[in-house]
Motif scaffolding. Structure first.
Motif, PDB file in Angstrom:
ATOM      1  N   GLY A   1       0.821  -1.208   0.000  1.00  0.00           N
ATOM      2  CA  GLY A   1       0.000   0.000   0.000  1.00  0.00           C
ATOM      3  C   GLY A   1       0.856   1.259   0.000  1.00  0.00           C
ATOM      4  N   LEU A   2       1.915   1.294   0.822  1.00  0.00           N
ATOM      5  CA  LEU A   2       2.818   2.448   0.851  1.00  0.00           C
ATOM      6  C   LEU A   2       3.430   2.694  -0.522  1.00  0.00           C
ATOM      7  CD1 LEU A   2       4.822   1.995   4.186  1.00  0.00           C
ATOM      8  CD2 LEU A   2       3.003   3.653   3.731  1.00  0.00           C
ATOM      9  N   LEU A   3       3.871   1.619  -1.157  1.00  0.00           N
ATOM     10  CA  LEU A   3       4.525   1.740  -2.458  1.00  0.00           C
ATOM     11  C   LEU A   3       3.550   2.285  -3.499  1.00  0.00           C
ATOM     12  CD1 LEU A   3       7.456   0.985  -3.211  1.00  0.00           C
ATOM     13  CD2 LEU A   3       6.568  -1.113  -4.211  1.00  0.00           C
TER      14      LEU A   3
ATOM     15  N   GLU B   1      -5.942   1.961  -4.849  1.00  0.00           N
ATOM     16  CA  GLU B   1      -5.476   0.579  -4.746  1.00  0.00           C
ATOM     17  C   GLU B   1      -4.718   0.366  -3.443  1.00  0.00           C
ATOM     18  OE1 GLU B   1      -2.918  -2.818  -7.213  1.00  0.00           O
ATOM     19  OE2 GLU B   1      -3.084  -0.787  -8.022  1.00  0.00           O
ATOM     20  N   ALA B   2      -3.976   1.410  -3.020  1.00  0.00           N
ATOM     21  CA  ALA B   2      -3.254   1.319  -1.753  1.00  0.00           C
ATOM     22  C   ALA B   2      -4.232   1.096  -0.609  1.00  0.00           C
ATOM     23  CB  ALA B   2      -2.448   2.589  -1.519  1.00  0.00           C
ATOM     24  N   ALA B   3      -5.380   1.795  -0.656  1.00  0.00           N
ATOM     25  CA  ALA B   3      -6.382   1.667   0.404  1.00  0.00           C
ATOM     26  C   ALA B   3      -6.930   0.241   0.481  1.00  0.00           C
ATOM     27  CB  ALA B   3      -7.520   2.652   0.167  1.00  0.00           C
ATOM     28  N   VAL B   4      -7.021  -0.429  -0.681  1.00  0.00           N
ATOM     29  CA  VAL B   4      -7.498  -1.824  -0.701  1.00  0.00           C
ATOM     30  C   VAL B   4      -6.551  -2.711   0.108  1.00  0.00           C
ATOM     31  CG1 VAL B   4      -7.898  -3.824  -2.168  1.00  0.00           C
ATOM     32  CG2 VAL B   4      -8.692  -1.557  -2.897  1.00  0.00           C
ATOM     33  N   TRP B   5      -5.243  -2.547  -0.114  1.00  0.00           N
ATOM     34  CA  TRP B   5      -4.259  -3.385   0.584  1.00  0.00           C
ATOM     35  C   TRP B   5      -4.146  -2.990   2.053  1.00  0.00           C
ATOM     36  CZ3 TRP B   5      -3.056  -7.769  -1.358  1.00  0.00           C
ATOM     37  CH2 TRP B   5      -3.087  -7.956  -2.744  1.00  0.00           C
TER      38      TRP B   5
ATOM     39  N   ALA C   1      -1.668   0.334   9.303  1.00  0.00           N
ATOM     40  CA  ALA C   1      -2.551   0.326   8.137  1.00  0.00           C
ATOM     41  C   ALA C   1      -3.883   0.977   8.488  1.00  0.00           C
ATOM     42  CB  ALA C   1      -2.762  -1.108   7.660  1.00  0.00           C
ATOM     43  N   ALA C   2      -4.404   0.692   9.694  1.00  0.00           N
ATOM     44  CA  ALA C   2      -5.666   1.301  10.121  1.00  0.00           C
ATOM     45  C   ALA C   2      -5.521   2.817  10.216  1.00  0.00           C
ATOM     46  CB  ALA C   2      -6.088   0.718  11.469  1.00  0.00           C
ATOM     47  N   LEU C   3      -4.375   3.287  10.723  1.00  0.00           N
ATOM     48  CA  LEU C   3      -4.133   4.733  10.822  1.00  0.00           C
ATOM     49  C   LEU C   3      -4.074   5.362   9.433  1.00  0.00           C
ATOM     50  CD1 LEU C   3      -3.485   7.278  12.413  1.00  0.00           C
ATOM     51  CD2 LEU C   3      -1.083   6.537  12.480  1.00  0.00           C
ATOM     52  N   ARG C   4      -3.425   4.706   8.490  1.00  0.00           N
ATOM     53  CA  ARG C   4      -3.348   5.205   7.108  1.00  0.00           C
ATOM     54  C   ARG C   4      -4.754   5.325   6.510  1.00  0.00           C
ATOM     55  NH1 ARG C   4       1.450   7.242   4.683  1.00  0.00           N
ATOM     56  NH2 ARG C   4       3.150   6.460   5.986  1.00  0.00           N
ATOM     57  N   LEU C   5      -5.584   4.329   6.760  1.00  0.00           N
ATOM     58  CA  LEU C   5      -6.960   4.381   6.242  1.00  0.00           C
ATOM     59  C   LEU C   5      -7.737   5.525   6.869  1.00  0.00           C
ATOM     60  CD1 LEU C   5      -7.817   0.566   6.181  1.00  0.00           C
ATOM     61  CD2 LEU C   5      -7.681   2.091   4.199  1.00  0.00           C
ATOM     62  N   ALA C   6      -7.503   5.736   8.155  1.00  0.00           N
ATOM     63  CA  ALA C   6      -8.194   6.848   8.833  1.00  0.00           C
ATOM     64  C   ALA C   6      -7.819   8.172   8.176  1.00  0.00           C
ATOM     65  CB  ALA C   6      -7.834   6.855  10.319  1.00  0.00           C
ATOM     66  N   LEU C   7      -6.520   8.331   7.841  1.00  0.00           N
ATOM     67  CA  LEU C   7      -6.065   9.564   7.205  1.00  0.00           C
ATOM     68  C   LEU C   7      -6.651   9.719   5.800  1.00  0.00           C
ATOM     69  CD1 LEU C   7      -2.333   9.451   8.334  1.00  0.00           C
ATOM     70  CD2 LEU C   7      -4.036  11.152   9.052  1.00  0.00           C
ATOM     71  N   VAL C   8      -6.697   8.561   5.057  1.00  0.00           N
ATOM     72  CA  VAL C   8      -7.242   8.602   3.699  1.00  0.00           C
ATOM     73  C   VAL C   8      -8.695   9.061   3.718  1.00  0.00           C
ATOM     74  CG1 VAL C   8      -7.961   7.141   1.756  1.00  0.00           C
ATOM     75  CG2 VAL C   8      -5.662   6.901   2.712  1.00  0.00           C
ATOM     76  N   TYR C   9      -9.503   8.454   4.592  1.00  0.00           N
ATOM     77  CA  TYR C   9     -10.925   8.800   4.634  1.00  0.00           C
ATOM     78  C   TYR C   9     -11.127  10.211   5.171  1.00  0.00           C
ATOM     79  CZ  TYR C   9     -12.223   4.082   3.336  1.00  0.00           C
ATOM     80  OH  TYR C   9     -12.398   2.918   2.642  1.00  0.00           O
ATOM     81  N   ALA C  10     -10.261  10.681   6.077  1.00  0.00           N
ATOM     82  CA  ALA C  10     -10.370  12.051   6.598  1.00  0.00           C
ATOM     83  C   ALA C  10     -10.132  13.041   5.470  1.00  0.00           C
ATOM     84  CB  ALA C  10      -9.376  12.262   7.735  1.00  0.00           C
ATOM     85  N   ARG C  11      -9.102  12.755   4.620  1.00  0.00           N
ATOM     86  CA  ARG C  11      -8.831  13.671   3.505  1.00  0.00           C
ATOM     87  C   ARG C  11      -9.973  13.689   2.492  1.00  0.00           C
ATOM     88  NH1 ARG C  11      -3.493  11.682   3.952  1.00  0.00           N
ATOM     89  NH2 ARG C  11      -3.822  10.216   2.217  1.00  0.00           N
TER      90      ARG C  11
END
Length: 604
Positions: A528-530, A539-543, A555-565
């Motif tokens: 996902g980072l890559l 696609e990163a969010a899927v992984w 990964a959960a924190l990254r998803l939280a940031l994605v949905y916040a943005r």
């Protein structure tokens, strides 16, 4: 007129073939020649020719005409012919008068007959008079008599006398095939017992030469051993020829060995033919091979019949294989019975299998002595299993001792366990040695742990920009790749990280994806980072979702940031809550602040 009368009688008796319209065959011509020679010798003997009487007596003796031979030999012996005295002894021995035969042999031997000295030596040995036997056999051997040399060598070897080899070699050099075979066996055994050094190699090479000489003269066991030497050396075609020669001469072990050679070449049907021939002649190994062949085909009743035949032939492998067959069919009680029978007979793998069966049934106490018996008998698997048994009891030092014993014998998983134990103890050099052995033996986990050990020693490398490919790889990365290629998920993630550090994005993504698809949450997170860095955030969010569902806090924190943005505050808050639960502490702290901020936004 007397001569004419004699000839008429011979013709009438059929001793000479009568003239016909056909040419006589070679055998008929030979018979005619022998008959004519016999007539000539008979006439000469009648006129008092002792040598002719001796030759005629020998001729009749070879033919089995003892009644006709005896008067001729006695007449020649009375005239002082030593060969006739020897042959008279042979005749009397065949008639069942050994003492009288020995008297004539003594007369001939004293007169210088080497053959008579040999016969007299054999006579004394049969009666247990070894000093007299040695004296006369030595007289015969020293005169160059090949049978005397062999018999003397046999006597000396029986007594453990070092002079036996000299006379065995003398007989072999004069063409005695049994002497050549026995000399080869002695050299072969000496070479195998002294495995190291050029002397051992020379002994085995010389043994091969004598095996060849004996085999060329029709010695079937020599042909068998020669085939074994050639097979071990990889010269399979010639080995097969000698096995075939020996098998045709009736050697069941050669027929069995030929069967294995054919099986390895892919010709199972021909192999079965030779195994059948050997098994019918009582070869237990061939019967076991036939049993295994039928078991592979699912013909369990036939397989069982052949395993029983092997057992009847005295091969304990038959009982062991019956145990395996019963175990595969779920017939545990019968399997235990057969394993026990083989184990009590000293079959170490049966003892190990019995111990495993008992252990599976919960009988740890009953399993341990069988593991010990098998291990003490040299079973590497049993030594490893003892290590597992003691490790399960938290008796680490005893477990390690058995692991080390198995590892020293080449057991891959045991070497891994020793390597792990040495790592825990901080003994890196010993750990590395054992991990290399295990990794070289194919252990995936050992390859990964060895790579991690080497990785920890590496000095830090300068960072590379993504996309800037550096092709140089370290040894640790090669071991990581070996483990990764065998499906080790952590190794796959680490190979991906090293590739990314080199700037090889494509290679990194390939390994991250392989690990993620195999269930690695770290692989999914890193993929996902890559992808996010390359601009593929959806696609990163899927992984990341896959990683977070598997318990990955970052990964959960990254998803939280994605949905916040994206403005999906409720979904962002849900993933922030999940990140707080999963951690680690640093992630929980950041996720907590994000969750609070999202909560304020939602309540505003």
């Amino acid at each position: 007129m007397d001569v004419m009368g004699d000839k008429a009688t011979l013709f009438e008796s059929g001793r000479f073939a009568q003239a016909s319209g056909e040419e006589p065959t070679r055998d008929e011509m030979t018979d005619m020649g022998e008959a004519a020679e016999e007539v000539r010798l008979g006439l000469a003997a009648q006129s008092g020719d002792a040598e002719a009487a001796s030759v005629l007596g020998a001729m009749l003796l070879r033919r089995g005409d003892l009644d006709g031979a005896e008067p001729q030999l006695r007449a020649a012996t009375a005239a002082g012919d030593r060969a006739a005295a020897n042959n008279l002894g042979v005749l009397l021995h065949q008639r069942g008068y050994p003492e009288e035969a020995a008297g004539w042999w003594r007369i001939a031997a004293v007169a210088g007959s080497a053959a008579a000295a040999h016969a007299l030596g054999r006579y004394h040995r049969e009666r247990g008079d070894e000093p007299a036997a040695e004296y006369w056999l030595r007289q015969s051997a020293e005169q160059g008599h090949v049978l005397g040399a062999y018999a003397l060598a046999d006597l000396l070897e029986h007594r453990g006398d070092v002079g036996a080899e000299h006379w065995m070699r003398a007989a072999a050099e004069r063409g005695h095939r049994e002497a050549a075979y026995r000399l080869a066996r002695a050299l072969d055994t000496a070479g195998r017992e002294d495995e190291a050094g050029a002397g051992a190699d020379n002994a085995v090479a010389e043994a091969e030469q004598w095996y060849r000489q004996a085999a060329a003269r029709g010695h079937r066991r020599a042909a068998l051993h020669l085939g074994a030497i050639l097979e071990k050396r990889g010269e399979l075609k010639e080995a097969g020829r000698w096995y075939l020669t020996s098998a045709k001469d009736g050697e069941p072990r050669a027929a069995c060995a030929l069967g294995f050679l054919l099986r390895d070449a892919g010709d199972t049907e021909s192999a079965a033919v030779w195994w059948l021939r050997a098994a019918q002649e009582g070869d237990g190994n061939a019967a076991n091979a036939l049993g295994a062949l039928h078991a592979e085909r699912g013909e369990t009743q036939t397989a069982e019949r052949w395993y029983r035949a092997a057992l009847d032939a005295g091969d304990d492998n038959g009982a062991y294989n019956l145990g395996l067959l019963c175990a595969e069919q779920g017939r545990t009680a019968q399997a235990e019975q057969w394993y026990r029978r083989a184990a009590y007979a000293g079959h170490r793998e049966a003892a190990n299998a019995l111990a495993i069966l008992l252990l599976q049934g919960g009988d740890t106490t009953g399993a341990e002595p069988w593991f010990s018996k098998a291990a003490e008998a040299g079973s590497v698997d049993a030594a490893f299993n003892l290590g597992i048994l003691y490790a399960g009891r938290d008796e680490e030092s005893t477990a390690l001792r058995w692991y080390e014993r198995a590892a020293a014998a080449g057991h891959t998983e045991a070497a891994l366990q020793v390597g792990i134990a040495r790592l825990r103890a901080g003994e890196e050099q010993e750990a590395e040695r054992h991990l290399r052995c295990a990794a070289g033996g194919g252990s995936t986990e050992a390859a990964y742990r060895l790579a991690a050990l080497l990785d920890a020693r590496r000095p830090p490398e300068p960072a590379h920009e993504l996309g800037e490919i550096v092709h140089e790889k370290t040894e640790c990365e090669e071991w990581y790749e070996r483990a990764a290629a065998q499906g080790h998920r952590r190794a796959q993630v680490r190979v991906g990280m090293l590739a990314a550090a080199r700037g090889d994005v494509v290679e990194a993504a390939r390994w991250y994806r392989a690990a993620a698809e195999a269930g690695s949450r770290n692989g999914a997170f890193n993929l996902g980072l890559l992808l996010a860095r390359e601009g593929s955030e959806p696609e990163a969010a899927v992984w990341w979702t896959r990683a977070a569902d598997a318990g990955h806090g970052r990964a959960a924190l990254r998803l939280a940031l994605v949905y916040a943005r994206r403005g999906e505050l409720a979904e962002g808050q849900r993933w922030a809550d999940r990140a707080v639960e999963l951690g680690p502490a640093e992630v929980s702290e950041r996720a907590g602040r994000l969750r609070d901020a999202l909560r304020e936004e939602l309540s505003a």
